[in-house]
Design an enzyme around this catalytic site. Sequence first.
Site, PDB file in Angstrom:
ATOM      1  N   ARG A  98       5.758 -12.673   9.655  1.00  0.00           N
ATOM      2  CA  ARG A  98       6.207 -11.268   9.177  1.00  0.00           C
ATOM      3  C   ARG A  98       7.633 -11.096   9.936  1.00  0.00           C
ATOM      4  O   ARG A  98       8.044 -11.860  10.831  1.00  0.00           O
ATOM      5  CB  ARG A  98       5.453 -10.051   9.591  1.00  0.00           C
ATOM      6  CG  ARG A  98       5.076 -10.259  10.985  1.00  0.00           C
ATOM      7  CD  ARG A  98       4.185  -9.040  11.329  1.00  0.00           C
ATOM      8  NE  ARG A  98       4.623  -7.753  10.979  1.00  0.00           N
ATOM      9  CZ  ARG A  98       3.921  -6.444  10.883  1.00  0.00           C
ATOM     10  NH1 ARG A  98       2.633  -6.585  11.070  1.00  0.00           N
ATOM     11  NH2 ARG A  98       4.754  -5.390  10.438  1.00  0.00           N
ATOM     12  N   LYS A 156       4.114   0.700   9.858  1.00  0.00           N
ATOM     13  CA  LYS A 156       4.101   1.873   9.478  1.00  0.00           C
ATOM     14  C   LYS A 156       3.612   3.176   9.898  1.00  0.00           C
ATOM     15  O   LYS A 156       3.947   4.318   9.866  1.00  0.00           O
ATOM     16  CB  LYS A 156       3.574   1.610   7.838  1.00  0.00           C
ATOM     17  CG  LYS A 156       4.522   1.214   6.886  1.00  0.00           C
ATOM     18  CD  LYS A 156       4.073   1.196   5.363  1.00  0.00           C
ATOM     19  CE  LYS A 156       3.064   0.385   4.877  1.00  0.00           C
ATOM     20  NZ  LYS A 156       2.626   0.577   3.361  1.00  0.00           N
ATOM     21  N   GLU A 173       0.897  -1.339   0.052  1.00  0.00           N
ATOM     22  CA  GLU A 173       0.079  -0.114   0.117  1.00  0.00           C
ATOM     23  C   GLU A 173       0.864   1.369   0.033  1.00  0.00           C
ATOM     24  O   GLU A 173       1.878   1.250   0.974  1.00  0.00           O
ATOM     25  CB  GLU A 173      -0.832   0.009   1.234  1.00  0.00           C
ATOM     26  CG  GLU A 173      -1.817   1.314   1.246  1.00  0.00           C
ATOM     27  CD  GLU A 173      -2.957   1.422   2.306  1.00  0.00           C
ATOM     28  OE1 GLU A 173      -3.392   2.194   2.590  1.00  0.00           O
ATOM     29  OE2 GLU A 173      -2.647   0.311   3.327  1.00  0.00           O
TER      30      GLU A 173
END
Length: 554
Positions: free
Chosen positions: A261, A271, A35
């Site tokens: 992850r 983020k 994104e």
Amino acid sequence: MSEAEARPSNFIRQIIDKDLENGTHASVHTRFPPEPNGYLHIGHAKSICLNFGIAQDYQGQCNLRFDDTNPEKEDVEYVESIKNDVSWLGFEWQGEVCYSSNYFDKLYDYAVELIEKGLAYVEELSPEQIREYRGTLTQPGKPSPYRDRTAEENLELFKKMRDGGFKEGEACLRAKIDLASSFIVLRDPVLYRVRFAEHHQTGDKWCIYPMYDFTHCISDALEGITHSLCTLEFQDNRRLYDWVLDNITIDCQPRQYEFSRLNLEYTVMSKRKLNQLVVDNLVDGWDDPRMPTISGLRRRGFTPAAIREFCKRIGVTKQENMIEMGVLESCIRDDLNENAARAMAVLDPVKVIIENYDSDKVESLSLVNHPNKPEMGSREVPFTRELWIERDDFREEANKKYKRLVLGKEVRLRGAYVIKAERIEKDADGNITTIICSYDADTLGKNPEDGRKVKGVIHWVSATKGVPAELRLYDRLFTVANPAAESDFTHMLNPESLVVVNGFVEPSLATAEPEVGYQFERIGYFCLDSKLTGGMLTFNRTVGLRDTWAKIDN
């Protein structure tokens, strides 16, 4: 990248091997779908290396697709930074860059198809009410009063949403699935919401935007993705991924697989948290060399090869764990030890005057650029009567274990002569200002002829020919291994994460280029800062010669 960098097998590769063997797929097609709401970090590098690496190793294809369904938080700056990061890491995407927004018309049509099948409805509960009606982990959800509208009503209302007839939060489109499901993601999830925001790709064409879970699976299918690789937080979402594709008319049906992850010590991988650091001016932008962003690591002096090697070492599993920062630092240290040219710099200078050396003489000494790589050649370094050495390379008194310069004793200057400290000068506060030395003119490149053994070697820079430089000593951004676990992670910032000192470097470094690593002998690995240009030379410390945190961590 060379075949030597081929990654070892993992459970995803085993799945792909089986799919190719039994004919489920004739080829492999992956995608990397960030994104564009921030800069990529080292966790994304793991996904990049996995998706692009698999496509590369299986002679398949990998798309770069921007998941751009949230225009309020997205920006073209992030789009460009992501493309630059992927290319810099050494990967190429298949064909043109893809955007989820490319499929907005088709996504709308698929939403209409679900409405016509009685599998989606326009909801007019508030977002707070939707959460309340959805239930909890122990209690099932309850139906919305708008759940049983006819397909005709829903089609009309959905068109009204598209035409701007609802304010934000007044209406959304929900899937009609199972309010009693043990997976909350299947309790009539939202598929579309109203947002009056200009989109960086589609402008003001749309005022409704699809949700990630609706968009992602359809985008995968439209692009012919065979293996959709996601991190473990999307594990439950796989049920919705499959449900959407099972209930629309589409040819391709990819499969989603999840892996753990990356969690890295002494930093944050969110983020949102990284953005907070930037917005609150706690760091110098997304590319601050203390940040775990790819652009920050790049500015600090990390190489693509070192990051790829790091991703290879940590592997791909379903097991969540915390990776030691030392693993990442070891990768760049190994890379630069092998490939970085050597140079000399003095960070905390004290002057040496060689009293028996001609004051007007400037001698050009040839020093090798790498002790183990003659092919890297040599450089000329000026030697003069006045030099700078590190302040902690001299002591008035010391025991036999101290192998540097001691008053009344000798030491060798790197690539130059043996010198002896004769006396010192101090200021009014008792600080040493000058070390007066003598030198043995017959010791250039050889030991003293009378058999004296000089064991210590120290580095130096000419005081008259050396170049002033700012040395930025970067360290770990946080003082605790897992700052994300703290109530306020910003309180854990390391006040010593950046220490700026003024020193001197040898003249050859005046023409240094950004992103070219050097080993400043006996100090660490540095590179010219790519951002702080136009004034004094500024070098960033990439990593020290050894892990100084090892003792702290243990």
